[in-house]
Motif scaffolding. Structure first.
Motif, PDB file in Angstrom:
ATOM      1  N   ALA A  88     -67.275  58.361  34.420  1.00 11.65           N
ATOM      2  CA  ALA A  88     -66.534  57.311  35.114  1.00 11.65           C
ATOM      3  C   ALA A  88     -65.178  57.812  35.599  1.00 11.65           C
ATOM      4  N   SER A  89     -64.539  58.668  34.815  1.00  8.93           N
ATOM      5  CA  SER A  89     -63.210  59.159  35.190  1.00  8.93           C
ATOM      6  C   SER A  89     -63.236  59.994  36.463  1.00  8.93           C
ATOM      7  N   GLU A  90     -64.396  60.541  36.801  1.00  7.77           N
ATOM      8  CA  GLU A  90     -64.514  61.414  37.965  1.00  7.77           C
ATOM      9  C   GLU A  90     -64.956  60.673  39.218  1.00  7.77           C
ATOM     10  N   ARG A  91     -65.143  59.363  39.112  1.00 14.15           N
ATOM     11  CA  ARG A  91     -65.700  58.613  40.231  1.00 14.15           C
ATOM     12  C   ARG A  91     -64.703  58.414  41.370  1.00 14.15           C
ATOM     13  N   ASP A  92     -63.441  58.202  41.047  1.00 15.54           N
ATOM     14  CA  ASP A  92     -62.456  57.866  42.084  1.00 15.54           C
ATOM     15  C   ASP A  92     -61.137  58.571  41.810  1.00 15.54           C
ATOM     16  N   LYS A  93     -61.088  59.838  42.096  1.00 17.27           N
ATOM     17  CA  LYS A  93     -59.860  60.608  41.923  1.00 17.27           C
ATOM     18  C   LYS A  93     -59.204  60.834  43.283  1.00 17.27           C
ATOM     19  N   PRO A  94     -57.883  60.865  43.345  1.00 15.86           N
ATOM     20  CA  PRO A  94     -56.932  60.643  42.247  1.00 15.86           C
ATOM     21  C   PRO A  94     -56.594  59.168  42.071  1.00 15.86           C
ATOM     22  N   ARG A  95     -55.835  58.863  41.009  1.00 15.44           N
ATOM     23  CA  ARG A  95     -55.318  57.527  40.705  1.00 15.44           C
ATOM     24  C   ARG A  95     -56.440  56.516  40.589  1.00 15.44           C
ATOM     25  N   GLY A  96     -57.535  56.891  39.961  1.00  7.24           N
ATOM     26  CA  GLY A  96     -58.669  55.988  39.838  1.00  7.24           C
ATOM     27  C   GLY A  96     -58.774  55.362  38.464  1.00  7.24           C
ATOM     28  N   LEU A  97     -59.384  54.181  38.424  1.00 11.50           N
ATOM     29  CA  LEU A  97     -59.736  53.531  37.166  1.00 11.50           C
ATOM     30  C   LEU A  97     -61.132  52.964  37.338  1.00 11.50           C
ATOM     31  N   THR A  98     -62.078  53.479  36.595  1.00 14.14           N
ATOM     32  CA  THR A  98     -63.452  53.004  36.683  1.00 14.14           C
ATOM     33  C   THR A  98     -63.908  52.569  35.298  1.00 14.14           C
ATOM     34  N   ALA A  99     -64.289  51.309  35.167  1.00 14.93           N
ATOM     35  CA  ALA A  99     -64.732  50.758  33.895  1.00 14.93           C
ATOM     36  C   ALA A  99     -66.214  50.416  33.975  1.00 14.93           C
ATOM     37  N   ILE A 100     -66.967  50.868  32.992  1.00 21.85           N
ATOM     38  CA  ILE A 100     -68.407  50.590  32.929  1.00 21.85           C
ATOM     39  C   ILE A 100     -68.625  49.538  31.850  1.00 21.85           C
ATOM     40  N   LEU A 101     -68.962  48.326  32.271  1.00 16.10           N
ATOM     41  CA  LEU A 101     -69.049  47.205  31.346  1.00 16.10           C
ATOM     42  C   LEU A 101     -70.147  47.408  30.304  1.00 16.10           C
ATOM     43  N   PRO A 102     -69.939  46.914  29.096  1.00 19.32           N
ATOM     44  CA  PRO A 102     -70.976  47.002  28.058  1.00 19.32           C
ATOM     45  C   PRO A 102     -72.300  46.427  28.552  1.00 19.32           C
ATOM     46  N   GLY A 103     -73.356  47.168  28.330  1.00 15.78           N
ATOM     47  CA  GLY A 103     -74.679  46.730  28.748  1.00 15.78           C
ATOM     48  C   GLY A 103     -75.113  47.239  30.108  1.00 15.78           C
ATOM     49  N   THR A 104     -74.190  47.839  30.875  1.00 15.44           N
ATOM     50  CA  THR A 104     -74.550  48.340  32.207  1.00 15.44           C
ATOM     51  C   THR A 104     -74.611  49.866  32.257  1.00 15.44           C
ATOM     52  N   GLU A 105     -74.480  50.509  31.096  1.00 15.28           N
ATOM     53  CA  GLU A 105     -74.383  51.971  31.082  1.00 15.28           C
ATOM     54  C   GLU A 105     -75.619  52.644  31.675  1.00 15.28           C
ATOM     55  N   GLU A 106     -76.794  52.220  31.250  1.00 11.75           N
ATOM     56  CA  GLU A 106     -78.010  52.897  31.699  1.00 11.75           C
ATOM     57  C   GLU A 106     -78.209  52.724  33.202  1.00 11.75           C
ATOM     58  N   ALA A 107     -77.929  51.533  33.718  1.00 15.19           N
ATOM     59  CA  ALA A 107     -78.067  51.290  35.155  1.00 15.19           C
ATOM     60  C   ALA A 107     -77.039  52.103  35.944  1.00 15.19           C
ATOM     61  N   PHE A 108     -75.843  52.262  35.387  1.00 11.25           N
ATOM     62  CA  PHE A 108     -74.805  53.072  36.042  1.00 11.25           C
ATOM     63  C   PHE A 108     -75.218  54.537  36.113  1.00 11.25           C
ATOM     64  N   LEU A 109     -75.777  55.051  35.020  1.00 11.65           N
ATOM     65  CA  LEU A 109     -76.117  56.469  34.952  1.00 11.65           C
ATOM     66  C   LEU A 109     -77.391  56.809  35.722  1.00 11.65           C
ATOM     67  N   ALA A 110     -78.346  55.909  35.734  1.00 13.25           N
ATOM     68  CA  ALA A 110     -79.699  56.217  36.212  1.00 13.25           C
ATOM     69  C   ALA A 110     -79.763  56.905  37.570  1.00 13.25           C
ATOM     70  N   PRO A 111     -79.041  56.464  38.615  1.00 12.33           N
ATOM     71  CA  PRO A 111     -79.207  57.096  39.926  1.00 12.33           C
ATOM     72  C   PRO A 111     -78.425  58.391  40.110  1.00 12.33           C
ATOM     73  N   LEU A 112     -77.607  58.769  39.138  1.00 12.89           N
ATOM     74  CA  LEU A 112     -76.737  59.924  39.314  1.00 12.89           C
ATOM     75  C   LEU A 112     -77.509  61.230  39.153  1.00 12.89           C
ATOM     76  N   PRO A 113     -77.146  62.277  39.879  1.00 12.19           N
ATOM     77  CA  PRO A 113     -77.789  63.585  39.717  1.00 12.19           C
ATOM     78  C   PRO A 113     -77.598  64.098  38.297  1.00 12.19           C
ATOM     79  N   VAL A 114     -78.551  64.861  37.804  1.00 17.22           N
ATOM     80  CA  VAL A 114     -78.472  65.359  36.428  1.00 17.22           C
ATOM     81  C   VAL A 114     -77.222  66.203  36.199  1.00 17.22           C
ATOM     82  N   ARG A 115     -76.747  66.885  37.242  1.00 15.86           N
ATOM     83  CA  ARG A 115     -75.570  67.741  37.080  1.00 15.86           C
ATOM     84  C   ARG A 115     -74.293  66.942  36.823  1.00 15.86           C
TER      85      ARG A 115
END
Length: 433
Positions: free
Chosen positions: A180-207
């Motif tokens: 999440a910290s790498e999503r919007d640099k610089p000066r970014g704040l990205t919060a992943i709400l409880p319960g949405t972690e798997e949906a957030f991660l699923a489409p991302l490249p394995v790297r």
């Protein structure tokens, strides 16, 4: 904050305006782990200290005329394609009008300490992983009753007040927070709400997930796995040839189910040593294998020293034998260093003092300590002192370049051939104390 985001598909239906509905964050349940990453830290400090450099491309690193390597590039320099670990000569060709500086490491450590003090004001649970990066635990009910988002906003504002900026990721564990910290640099704040972690991660490249480098990515692609969602659902027989004993933990991380612990700060006990040790599935009996193990372990120790801007004077070699006993040997170097080409040579020289040919070795460890290098330094013909007063060999620039590649592309993206003999044959343990 310039960039604030949450990952939550229900925001539009929450009944309150804005992406940060109080009803959502006021009821945050479970762990809340943050990752603070200072933006282009070294270059940002230089722009802070040199107001006329602000808004201009700044490069911190070795001279382009002496086979130097870029340590940090400001975001203005990055628009020209300059990045960390790039040869300085190449960076100069891409951005010939950049401002160059060797850096001021004592100043960087000073600003870093002030940032870490801000985190310590908010929570006693802080894991500093480098000079410009730290995990922190602000789980509701553990040490505070505030909304985790309110806390990270305040942290960001306090860092901004120092004249530098940071990006923060917030989630239920370290893996989610890091991504999440790498999503919007610089000066970014990205919060992943409880319960949405798997949906957030699923489409991302394995790297996207740390620890998966080029070789692992290629091996996964050959098995039809390209995203973290596919990795999260893959069976053991597909993943085990790639990750070995780490298969279960890798899958859990991809599912967002990793359990992370952030240790409490102990101000009375600052870091005194940094080590890496490995237990081998098959005992080592040949000197060449043990020396290769020392070098492989030393690479990791050197990388961590450089990431934390630490140099040490004392190297310790640790061996445990196949029959259960063990021994250690220690040497104080003539000058502090973070260069494994120097301290690993000393560790190899210690080998003959605690090992005899033919004796089976099941564990090897390399440790660096003695981090206070403010006192006078004595040197000799075999090492030179750099601008930090630390010993450096001609090969240190290569190590710095490798550091940058691994930081950008993962630990399997590049390495020395000697490490391949130990693939899937070790249990590794990094230690910081």
């Amino acid at each position: 904050m310039d960039n604030e985001h949450t990952y939550d598909k229900a925001n539009a239906a929450c009944g309150e305006t804005g992406p940060y509905a109080p009803s959502l964050f006021g009821s945050w349940t479970g762990p809340a782990i943050g990752l603070l990453d200072l933006d282009a830290f070294f270059a940002s400090v230089e722009q802070l200290d040199h107001p006329d450099w602000r808004g201009k491309p700044v490069i911190v690193g070795g001279s382009p005329d002496r086979r130097g390597v870029v340590s940090t590039a400001s975001y203005e320099a990055r628009t020209f394609g300059v990045h960390s670990a790039m040869p300085s000569a190449q960076a100069k060709r891409l951005c010939p009008h950049a401002i160059w500086t060797d850096g001021n490491f004592s100043r960087y450590r000073e600003l870093s300490a002030r940032v870490m003090a801000i985190l310590a004001d908010e929570t006693p649970y802080v894991d500093q992983v480098s000079i410009d990066e730290a995990f922190f635990d602000i789980s509701p009910g553990r040490f505070n009753s505030e909304s985790p988002l309110a806390v990270v906003r305040r942290i960001s504002e306090r860092v901004n007040a120092l004249g530098i900026t940071c990006s923060i990721g917030l989630g239920c564990n370290k893996t989610v927070a890091k991504i999440a910290s790498e999503r919007d640099k610089p000066r970014g704040l990205t919060a992943i709400l409880p319960g949405t972690e798997e949906a957030f991660l699923a489409p991302l490249p394995v790297r996207t997930m740390s620890g998966i480098g080029a070789r692992a990515e290629q091996a996964l692609a050959q098995r039809g796995i390209h995203t973290l969602g596919q990795l999260a659902g893959a069976p053991d027989d597909i993943l085990a040839p790639v990750f070995g004993a780490n298969t279960t933990s890798v899958r859990q991380r991809a599912q967002g189910r990793e359990r992370s612990r952030v240790h409490a700060i102990d101000e009375a006990s600052p870091m005194k040593s940094l080590s890496n040790e490995r237990t081998f599935a098959h005992d080592l009996t040949e000197q060449a294998d043990i020396e290769a193990a020392i070098d492989v372990l030393g690479e990791s120790v050197g990388r961590r020293l450089r990431k934390c801007c630490l140099t040490g004077r004392t190297v310790t070699l640790k061996l445990k034998y196949g029959y259960g006993s063990g021994r250690t040997a220690q040497r104080t170097l003539e000058a502090p260093t973070d260069d494994e080409h120097i301290f690993c040579r000393a560790a190899r020289e210690l080998l003959h003092t605690i090992w005899s040919p033919g004796v089976a070795v099941r564990l090897v460890g390399v440790c660096m300590s003695g981090f206070d290098h403010e006192s006078g330094v004595q040197t000799n013909l075999f090492c030179e002192l750099d601008e930090r007063g630390a010993a450096s060999s001609e090969k240190r620039a290569l190590s710095v370049a490798v550091d940058g590649v691994i930081e950008r592309f993962g630990s399997s993206a590049v390495g020395y051939g000697r490490s391949m003999r130990f693939d899937h044959d070790v249990v590794r343990r990094d230690k910081y104390s």
